[in-house]
Design an enzyme around this catalytic site. Structure first.
Site, PDB file in Angstrom:
ATOM      1  N   SER A   1      23.821   6.380 -58.076  1.00  0.00           N
ATOM      2  CA  SER A   1      22.722   6.889 -57.255  1.00  0.00           C
ATOM      3  C   SER A   1      21.953   7.956 -58.041  1.00  0.00           C
ATOM      4  O   SER A   1      21.487   7.697 -59.146  1.00  0.00           O
ATOM      5  CB  SER A   1      23.285   7.438 -55.942  1.00  0.00           C
TER       6      SER A   1
ATOM      7  N   ARG B   1      21.516  14.228 -42.165  1.00  0.00           N
ATOM      8  CA  ARG B   1      22.653  13.442 -42.610  1.00  0.00           C
ATOM      9  C   ARG B   1      22.705  12.090 -41.883  1.00  0.00           C
ATOM     10  O   ARG B   1      23.035  11.059 -42.488  1.00  0.00           O
ATOM     11  CB  ARG B   1      23.950  14.208 -42.371  1.00  0.00           C
TER      12      ARG B   1
ATOM     13  N   ASP C   1      22.811  -3.328 -51.097  1.00  0.00           N
ATOM     14  CA  ASP C   1      22.267  -1.971 -51.242  1.00  0.00           C
ATOM     15  C   ASP C   1      20.748  -2.057 -51.126  1.00  0.00           C
ATOM     16  O   ASP C   1      20.057  -2.423 -52.067  1.00  0.00           O
ATOM     17  CB  ASP C   1      22.677  -1.396 -52.601  1.00  0.00           C
TER      18      ASP C   1
ATOM     19  N   HIS D   1      24.711   0.806 -50.027  1.00  0.00           N
ATOM     20  CA  HIS D   1      24.665   1.757 -51.137  1.00  0.00           C
ATOM     21  C   HIS D   1      26.016   2.430 -51.368  1.00  0.00           C
ATOM     22  O   HIS D   1      26.381   2.739 -52.508  1.00  0.00           O
ATOM     23  CB  HIS D   1      23.591   2.812 -50.857  1.00  0.00           C
ATOM     24  N   ASP D   2      26.775   2.654 -50.307  1.00  0.00           N
ATOM     25  CA  ASP D   2      28.073   3.317 -50.434  1.00  0.00           C
ATOM     26  C   ASP D   2      29.077   2.510 -51.246  1.00  0.00           C
ATOM     27  O   ASP D   2      30.150   3.022 -51.576  1.00  0.00           O
ATOM     28  CB  ASP D   2      28.659   3.599 -49.049  1.00  0.00           C
TER      29      ASP D   2
END
Length: 378
Positions: A149, A219, A319, A352-353
């Site tokens: 990232s 968040r 992602d 993405h994680d």
């Protein structure tokens, strides 16, 4: 296989650091964690660059908090990045809130926390500070600079700013710049923080409070973008939080009705309790500004013309924040320059994680790459 050997460092730099914005940080401290042993010719060092809300603590248990390092599944003895063979450096970036100089630090001019007066920092500024860190350890050339990232952006910047000091550049789930959509998500998150009544124009330390409500929303917005639709559907679906036998009636008080709502609120509350709002603003803006092709009329191939490192790029099919086509843009630019490159596109459901999670194929690619790298060092 030996146990994980790590050392914590608080390293003060007294030489002024000119920033890309034109501001100057006169002196600063970097919080660093090292793993493994630096070999005699300093050729086995690997720099790990962190993403938005991570830190220098990349592996093992933190003695103070008891928390596991954010990339513990990747780094350690016998792991893909093997600390029995490599000397791994995790560094907390300037402007962050885990020990390095940032908005929470005391400004020597005022003897008060910097707050909103902390200067804007960029990816390039982080690389400059990391180059000084390499000098501190006597490392003339990294075996690898690696990150996912935002960390991948730093690795890419290393390859262009210090081409002779990077043997291998490992860019995971990243891009050469943010899309307009990604910048928009960052702006929503920043607005949530700055609209919080407890923000006080960034000087909330003096009011002994924190803009927790804004941080929670920031968040929650960010976390949604880190997951894929399929992953969220599998984890939460449309499940309601109701006790067995409870009536199936509508709830108009906007409390947490769905499991996914409960999860997001939990993540937001957790984040608001450990992260600093001013750091969030700074780091997301650094993300927005990163664009090595900007000075080359948007031509990434020209921006990467001087790189010397060998590359490994990895992307994940689900992602959508840093989609595979963004990695392929970097691949194409490197191929245009006839660089040596390996590229893996992992079919993983986690969005993405995925770059933080266990995946045998993903970890297998990294393990094989570092194994081959080690052969070159011997």
């Amino acid at each position: 296989m030996s146990g994980l050997h790590s050392v914590s460092h608080s390293i003060e730099f007294t030489q002024a650091l000119p920033l890309k914005s034109g501001a100057v940080i006169q002196s600063y401290l970097l919080k660093v964690q090292t793993y493994g042993t630096l070999n005699a010719n300093q050729s086995n060092a690997v720099l790990i660059c962190h993403a938005l809300n991570a830190s220098h603590h990349v592996a093992g248990l933190d003695e103070k908090t008891g928390e596991l390092g954010w990339w513990d599944n990747m780094i350690g003895p016998g792991k893909p990045v093997d600390t029995d063979a490599f000397f791994v450096i995790g560094v907390n970036n300037l402007g962050s809130c885990f020990g390095s100089t940032g908005p929470m630090s005391i400004d020597p001019k005022t003897q008060q926390p910097y707050g909103s007066a902390f200067p804007l920092v960029t990816v390039e500024d982080w690389v400059e500070s990391q180059a000084r860190l390499a000098d501190y350890f006597g490392i003339k050339r990294f075996a690898a600079v690696m990150g996912g990232s935002l960390g991948g952006m730093q690795a890419l910047a290393w390859s262009t700013m210090y081409p002779a000091r990077v043997a291998h550049c490992i860019v995971i789930a990243s891009a050469a710049n943010l899309s307009a959509q990604n910048i928009a998500f960052n702006e929503i998150a920043r607005n949530a923080i700055m609209s919080d009544p407890d923000f006080y124009a960034g000087n909330y330390y003096a009011h002994q409070t924190r803009p927790r409500r804004g941080l929670r929303v920031a968040r929650m917005v960010g976390h949604i973008t880190y997951l894929s639709n399929d992953d969220m559907a599998e984890k939460f679906g449309r499940e309601l939080r109701r006790a067995p036998g409870a009536p199936n009636t509508y709830n108009f008080n906007f409390d947490t009705e769905f499991e996914v709502e409960s999860y997001l609120r939990y993540q937001g509350d957790k984040f608001a309790n450990y992260f600093d709002a001013n750091s969030y603003l700074l780091i997301t803006r650094a993300l927005d500004y990163f664009d090595p092709a900007r000075e080359f009329d948007g031509h990434l191939s020209k921006a990467l013309a001087g790189v010397q490192a060998k590359f490994l790029l990895i992307s994940f099919t689900t992602d959508w924040r840093f989609a595979p086509e963004r990695s392929r843009e970097i691949v194409k630019a490197l191929l245009d320059n006839k660089r040596t490159i390996s590229y893996a596109e992992i079919d993983a459901p986690h969005g993405h994680d995925a770059f933080l999670l266990d995946d045998l194929r993903y970890h297998g690619v990294v393990r094989a790459y570092f194994h081959n790298m080690l052969q070159d060092l011997q």
